[in-house]
Design an enzyme around this catalytic site. Structure first.
Site, mmCIF file in Angstrom:
data_model
loop_
_atom_site.group_PDB
_atom_site.id
_atom_site.type_symbol
_atom_site.label_atom_id
_atom_site.label_comp_id
_atom_site.label_asym_id
_atom_site.label_seq_id
_atom_site.Cartn_x
_atom_site.Cartn_y
_atom_site.Cartn_z
ATOM 1 C CG HIS A 267 -0.191 0.237 2.521
ATOM 2 N ND1 HIS A 267 0.457 -0.779 3.168
ATOM 3 C CD2 HIS A 267 0.014 1.339 3.277
ATOM 4 C CE1 HIS A 267 1.031 -0.315 4.263
ATOM 5 N NE2 HIS A 267 0.782 0.976 4.359
HETATM 6 C C1 UD1 Z 1 -1.564 5.671 6.021
HETATM 7 C C2 UD1 Z 1 -0.253 6.100 6.646
HETATM 8 C C3 UD1 Z 1 0.762 4.984 6.542
HETATM 9 C C4 UD1 Z 1 0.229 3.670 7.048
HETATM 10 C C5 UD1 Z 1 -1.106 3.374 6.414
HETATM 11 C C6 UD1 Z 1 -1.689 2.164 7.098
HETATM 12 C C7 UD1 Z 1 0.271 8.504 6.481
HETATM 13 C C8 UD1 Z 1 1.129 9.495 5.808
HETATM 14 N N1 UD1 Z 1 0.332 7.253 5.989
HETATM 15 O O1 UD1 Z 1 -1.341 5.507 4.621
HETATM 16 O O2 UD1 Z 1 1.884 5.326 7.333
HETATM 17 O O3 UD1 Z 1 1.132 2.655 6.720
HETATM 18 O O4 UD1 Z 1 -1.995 4.481 6.613
HETATM 19 O O5 UD1 Z 1 -2.633 1.519 6.320
HETATM 20 O O6 UD1 Z 1 -0.423 8.822 7.401
HETATM 21 N N2 UD1 Z 1 -8.834 5.570 1.876
HETATM 22 C C9 UD1 Z 1 -10.087 5.049 1.692
HETATM 23 N N3 UD1 Z 1 -10.672 4.410 2.746
HETATM 24 C C10 UD1 Z 1 -10.090 4.270 3.958
HETATM 25 C C11 UD1 Z 1 -8.795 4.780 4.117
HETATM 26 C C12 UD1 Z 1 -8.177 5.447 3.072
HETATM 27 O O7 UD1 Z 1 -10.673 5.142 0.617
HETATM 28 O O8 UD1 Z 1 -10.691 3.689 4.878
HETATM 29 C C13 UD1 Z 1 -8.217 6.326 0.790
HETATM 30 C C14 UD1 Z 1 -8.089 7.798 1.200
HETATM 31 O O9 UD1 Z 1 -9.216 8.535 0.904
HETATM 32 C C15 UD1 Z 1 -6.869 8.247 0.439
HETATM 33 C C16 UD1 Z 1 -6.051 6.955 0.272
HETATM 34 O O10 UD1 Z 1 -6.895 5.860 0.583
HETATM 35 O O11 UD1 Z 1 -7.234 8.742 -0.802
HETATM 36 C C17 UD1 Z 1 -4.823 6.957 1.159
HETATM 37 O O12 UD1 Z 1 -5.190 7.072 2.524
HETATM 38 P P1 UD1 Z 1 -4.240 7.847 3.564
HETATM 39 O O13 UD1 Z 1 -4.836 7.726 4.917
HETATM 40 O O14 UD1 Z 1 -3.908 9.197 3.055
HETATM 41 O O15 UD1 Z 1 -2.875 7.054 3.497
HETATM 42 P P2 UD1 Z 1 -2.547 5.508 3.600
HETATM 43 O O16 UD1 Z 1 -1.972 5.051 2.313
HETATM 44 O O17 UD1 Z 1 -3.710 4.773 4.144
HETATM 45 N N1 UDP Z 2 -3.763 -5.928 8.088
HETATM 46 C C1 UDP Z 2 -5.105 -6.169 8.245
HETATM 47 N N2 UDP Z 2 -5.868 -6.313 7.130
HETATM 48 C C2 UDP Z 2 -5.357 -6.224 5.874
HETATM 49 C C3 UDP Z 2 -3.978 -5.957 5.731
HETATM 50 C C4 UDP Z 2 -3.206 -5.795 6.865
HETATM 51 O O1 UDP Z 2 -5.598 -6.282 9.369
HETATM 52 O O2 UDP Z 2 -6.121 -6.352 4.914
HETATM 53 C C5 UDP Z 2 -2.963 -5.765 9.308
HETATM 54 C C6 UDP Z 2 -1.613 -6.421 9.327
HETATM 55 O O3 UDP Z 2 -1.678 -7.782 9.698
HETATM 56 C C7 UDP Z 2 -0.883 -5.570 10.352
HETATM 57 C C8 UDP Z 2 -1.433 -4.182 10.097
HETATM 58 O O4 UDP Z 2 -2.671 -4.377 9.422
HETATM 59 O O5 UDP Z 2 -1.256 -5.948 11.652
HETATM 60 C C9 UDP Z 2 -0.489 -3.371 9.262
HETATM 61 O O6 UDP Z 2 -1.109 -2.219 8.814
HETATM 62 P P1 UDP Z 2 -0.717 -1.499 7.465
HETATM 63 O O7 UDP Z 2 0.019 -2.442 6.592
HETATM 64 O O8 UDP Z 2 -1.952 -0.869 6.965
HETATM 65 O O9 UDP Z 2 0.219 -0.303 7.974
HETATM 66 P P2 UDP Z 2 1.762 -0.209 8.359
HETATM 67 O O10 UDP Z 2 2.059 -1.236 9.372
HETATM 68 O O11 UDP Z 2 2.554 -0.365 7.100
HETATM 69 O O12 UDP Z 2 1.904 1.176 8.876
#
Ligand code: UD1
Ligand code: UDP
Length: 360
Positions: A209
């Protein structure tokens, strides 16, 4: 009773909160603030429901947009809540925009900040999470660190007495919830159309992601091409960030080996980690979980997030290219059962004990 405002917003923070909050609430009044950064049911509510996390006292409903816009809106709203609640401490986790916004709002109001998962460093400001970590650490009063490398990074930046090695709450969660798995958690995995997925006996687990891998077709295609060449199917719960790109790439070329699903709950995810042959990921959490489960892992990033996982080739970096990923996956790996640098699975108790000492 002293009051702590815990601030979360993204999936990995709900998991850390689940284990910490359970212990924290025995002796502190916790006011729980969800910024709204993650908001889909399967990115947010599912964790609160499955992990028995109390309902947030506030949900600020802030998500999407540029980093600056999201962080700015959170800063403004969090400041209002902190002024109203006047907590003795603000508790933040990890490295998301929600973490940094909460830290900035708190420090300006002279509220002490406890940063859980302090001290991680990649060595590049190109990563948005690195910026969040550095800013948060530099305004925090208490730095609670998962592993020895985090302590070392903070010492180099001049921090001394505020730094405490407590272990990793992700390891607490992994130990606690792995004991509860019985296979039923795999029943709810569904594809993009909502059809249930039958989990194959042998499979690989992919999560991906990071913007570095998902913001261009080229990088994501490189990862998919590698997955297509593996000797067993690959289960890939797709983060909403790259849902449409993943769907489009799969419509342009038939990836028969790649099983795209909607995001799964935590128990399902760690069950997949525990059952997979090997793991391919760019997630900070999943690369640690692969290590906890003693599964070889390839992390598709240019930088080391968790140095302790990299010894003996347990976890290896790869470029988002087919040949490199396949070559790294082919290397034999043998785990040393005695090597456990992430603590003893009871970091939550240590975190709460350090907060107690700080607030005395
Ligand atoms: C964020 C964090 C990242 C973390 C990740 C965990 C920052 C800078 N990044 O990245 O460190 O690893 O979360 O998963 O804070 N979106 C949806 N539905 C949701 C969530 C997000 O559609 O429930 C969409 C948002 O609208 C946005 C995109 O996904 O357009 C990215 O979401 P965002 O929260 O900005 O960053 P992540 O990639 O989730
Ligand atoms: N995870 C989850 N569902 C998914 C993918 C990941 O519950 O579909 C869990 C995963 O096992 C771990 C956590 O989410 O516990 C990691 O989160 P993510 O990869 O979103 O963020 P990061 O750790 O990179 O910040």
């Amino acid at each position: 009773m002293k009051k702590i405002c815990s601030v979360v917003g993204a999936r990995p923070q709900f998991i850390k909160l689940a284990v910490v909050s359970r212990v924290l609430r025995k002796e502190f009044q916790e006011v729980l603030i969800h910024t709204g950064q993650h908001y889909d049911h399967n990115m947010s509510d599912v964790f609160f429901e499955e992990m028995d996390i109390p309902k947030p006292d506030y949900n600020l409903g802030i998500s999407g947009g540029s980093h600056g816009k999201m962080t700015g809106e959170m800063l403004e709203k969090l400041e209002e809540v902190f002024i109203k609640e006047a907590p003795d401490m603000v508790l933040v986790f990890g490295d998301t925009n929600s973490t940094m916004a909460a830290a900035l709002a708190a420090v300006k109001l002279h509220i002490p900040i406890c940063h859980v998962e302090a001290g991680n460093r990649l060595g590049t400001l190109e990563s948005p999470e690195e910026v969040n970590r550095i800013v948060t650490d530099h305004v925090s009063s208490l730095h609670l660190v998962c592993t020895p490398s985090g302590v070392e990074f903070l010492r180099r930046e001049g921090f001394q007495d505020s730094v405490v090695l407590v272990g990793d709450p992700m390891y607490d969660a992994f130990c606690y919830y792995t004991r509860q798995l019985d296979g039923s958690e795999l029943a709810g995995i569904v594809d993009f159309q909502g059809a249930p997925l039958e989990v194959p006996a042998k499979f690989y687990y992919l999560t991906c992601h990071r913007q570095e891998n998902t913001d261009t077709d080229e990088n994501l295609r490189g990862i998919f091409d590698a997955m297509e060449a593996l000797d067993a199917p690959v289960i890939y719960p797709v983060h909403p960030r790259n849902h449409s790109r993943a769907e489009r790439l799969c419509s342009q070329r038939a990836y028969r080996n790649l099983l795209l699903t909607q995001p799964v709950g935590y128990q399902t995810s760690i069950s997949l980690v525990n059952r997979a042959e090997k793991i391919v990921t760019d997630s900070g959490g999943v690369q640690r979980e692969a290590f906890f489960a003693k599964k070889p892992c390839v992390t598709v990033l240019d930088y080391v997030g968790w140095p302790e996982t990299m010894v003996n080739g347990y976890n290896q970096l790869a470029r988002p290219e087919k040949a490199d990923i396949l070559e790294k996956l082919s290397r034999p790996v043998t785990f040393d059962p005695a090597y456990q640098p992430f603590g003893d699975g009871h970091s939550a108790e240590k975190i709460v004990s350090e907060i107690r000492k700080f607030l005395q």
